[in-house]
Design an enzyme around this catalytic site. Structure first.
Site, PDB file in Angstrom:
ATOM      1  CB  SER A  54       0.536  10.204   2.174  1.00 57.19           C
ATOM      2  OG  SER A  54       0.630   8.905   1.630  1.00 57.19           O
TER       3      SER A  54
ATOM      4  CD  GLN B 294      -2.866  -5.932  -0.301  1.00 59.30           C
ATOM      5  OE1 GLN B 294      -3.384  -7.036  -0.520  1.00 59.30           O
ATOM      6  NE2 GLN B 294      -3.537  -4.798  -0.395  1.00 59.30           N
TER       7      GLN B 294
ATOM      8  CB  THR C  33       0.632  -4.936   4.111  1.00 60.60           C
ATOM      9  OG1 THR C  33       0.149  -6.045   3.328  1.00 60.60           O
ATOM     10  CG2 THR C  33       0.732  -3.692   3.250  1.00 60.60           C
TER      11      THR C  33
END
Length: 363
Positions: free
Chosen positions: A70, A135, A139
């Protein structure tokens, strides 16, 4: 652990004893390896701890490339503010103006969301990583079977809009990668070029960041670099997977970039020193909103995070985490004291402890 000192930094080495200790402790607590660079009034200090490869035992190097996650958002926001300075867009423009009809569904409405709200995470737009299907695919161990898959931005946006917004625009704060997926699209609409080209032309080439890149769909991590590791379960006893190679298209403008500690220090110093933005736009970047509900001690502006450390010192920068990598760049407000570092895992270690050690001088 080893430390590589520039001639001008040799005398500064004792001053980095705390950060050296914090890096060593991160390794003791499960991080395979750490690489870091500090720049301050004494010069440059490069330090490493642990290993780049748990199989061969190769030590981490000071010049390694790594995925910065990020921290990519700081580059995207800088380009957006440059475009504002050039009169090509305004941060108070609506998303609808630039991306007609793109943000609709389940209560989302791009006519009510501004570009500023995208950049400081006050838009309320749902994070695509919180969609249950996305997700699970990204993940859990399921990711191993799909690591080379390309994720179209339309698919990610559809996943984000497949549920209600977190709050009405401007009434709350929640970290959402969807905000920067949209910001990348706005850059492209405003310039007529891919956001990656704009970042490359406006920042990377301008600052001579020779080890910084936007890989797009390329799964490779250019050398020199460490292997990157994850434990999908998150526990210390879980299997450690080598996740160095994967297609980062799912991160895109929210987190796809690759860089080095030296390049990140050059970037944050240039940004805070006014090399990349006029004073008005830099002030806008430092205009923050509270993120205390999710990140105690933090305030977020457009692409820039203000952190108050344990000793009261305030630093500016961004952090980034994704498969096999935790990274951080931070500096004092004038940019004269900065650190950039990377853990080659996303499931261990405390980046905050390293920051505290460098800027507060204690553990």
């Amino acid at each position: 652990m080893g430390a590589l000192l520039s001639p001008t930094a040799a005398r500064a080495a004792p001053e980095h004893a705390a950060v050296r200790q914090a890096m060593d402790e991160a390794v003791e607590r499960g991080v395979p390896g750490v690489t870091a660079q500090v720049r301050d009034a004494h010069g440059r200090w490069d330090g490493t701890a642990g290993v780049a490869d748990i199989t061969t035992g190769r030590p981490r190097g000071a010049d390694e490339r790594y995925r910065i996650g990020s921290i990519t958002k700081s580059f995207v926001a800088t380009v957006m503010l440059q475009l504002e300075a050039e009169g090509k867009l305004g941060l108070d423009d609506t998303v609808e103006r630039w991306l007609p009809g793109a943000v609709r569904g389940h209560g989302h409405d791009g006519r009510r969301v501004t570009l500023r709200q995208l950049l400081d995470h006050t838009s309320g737009i749902r994070n695509y990583l919180e969609d249950p299907v996305v997700q699970k695919r990204l993940t859990t161990k399921e990711f191993l079977d799909h690591r080379y898959e390309t994720w179209p931005r339309e698919r990610l946006l559809a996943a984000a809009l497949n549920g209600p917004p977190d709050f009405a625009p401007g009434t709350g704060w929640h970290y959402s990668n969807t905000n920067y997926l949209l910001a990348g699209l706005v850059v492209e609409r405003a310039t007529g070029h891919p956001y990656a080209e704009e970042i490359d032309r406006r920042i990377i080439k301008r600052l001579g960041l020779r080890s910084t890149s936007l890989p797009g769909t390329d799964s490779r991590l250019p050398g020199p670099g460490a292997r990157a590791y994850t434990r999908f379960g998150g526990g210390a006893g879980d299997t450690m997977y080598d996740i160095t190679e994967f297609n980062p298209s799912w991160a895109g403008a929210a987190g796809e970039m690759i860089s080095t500690s030296a390049d990140l220090n050059r970037f944050i110093t240039a940004l805070l020193g006014g090399e990349l933005l006029p004073p008005r736009q830099l002030k806008e970047m430092k205009t923050t909103v509270s993120a205390e509900n999710e990140f105690p001690g933090e305030r977020h502006g457009p692409g820039l995070i203000r952190k108050r450390l344990s000793c009261g010192t305030v630093v500016w920068g961004h952090d980034g985490g994704l498969h096999g990598s935790l990274s951080q760049v931070a500096a004092t407000e004038d940019g004269r004291h900065s650190i950039a570092f990377n853990f080659n895992t996303d499931r261990a270690g405390d980046v905050g402890a390293v920051l505290d050690a460098e800027f507060c001088g204690r553990r």
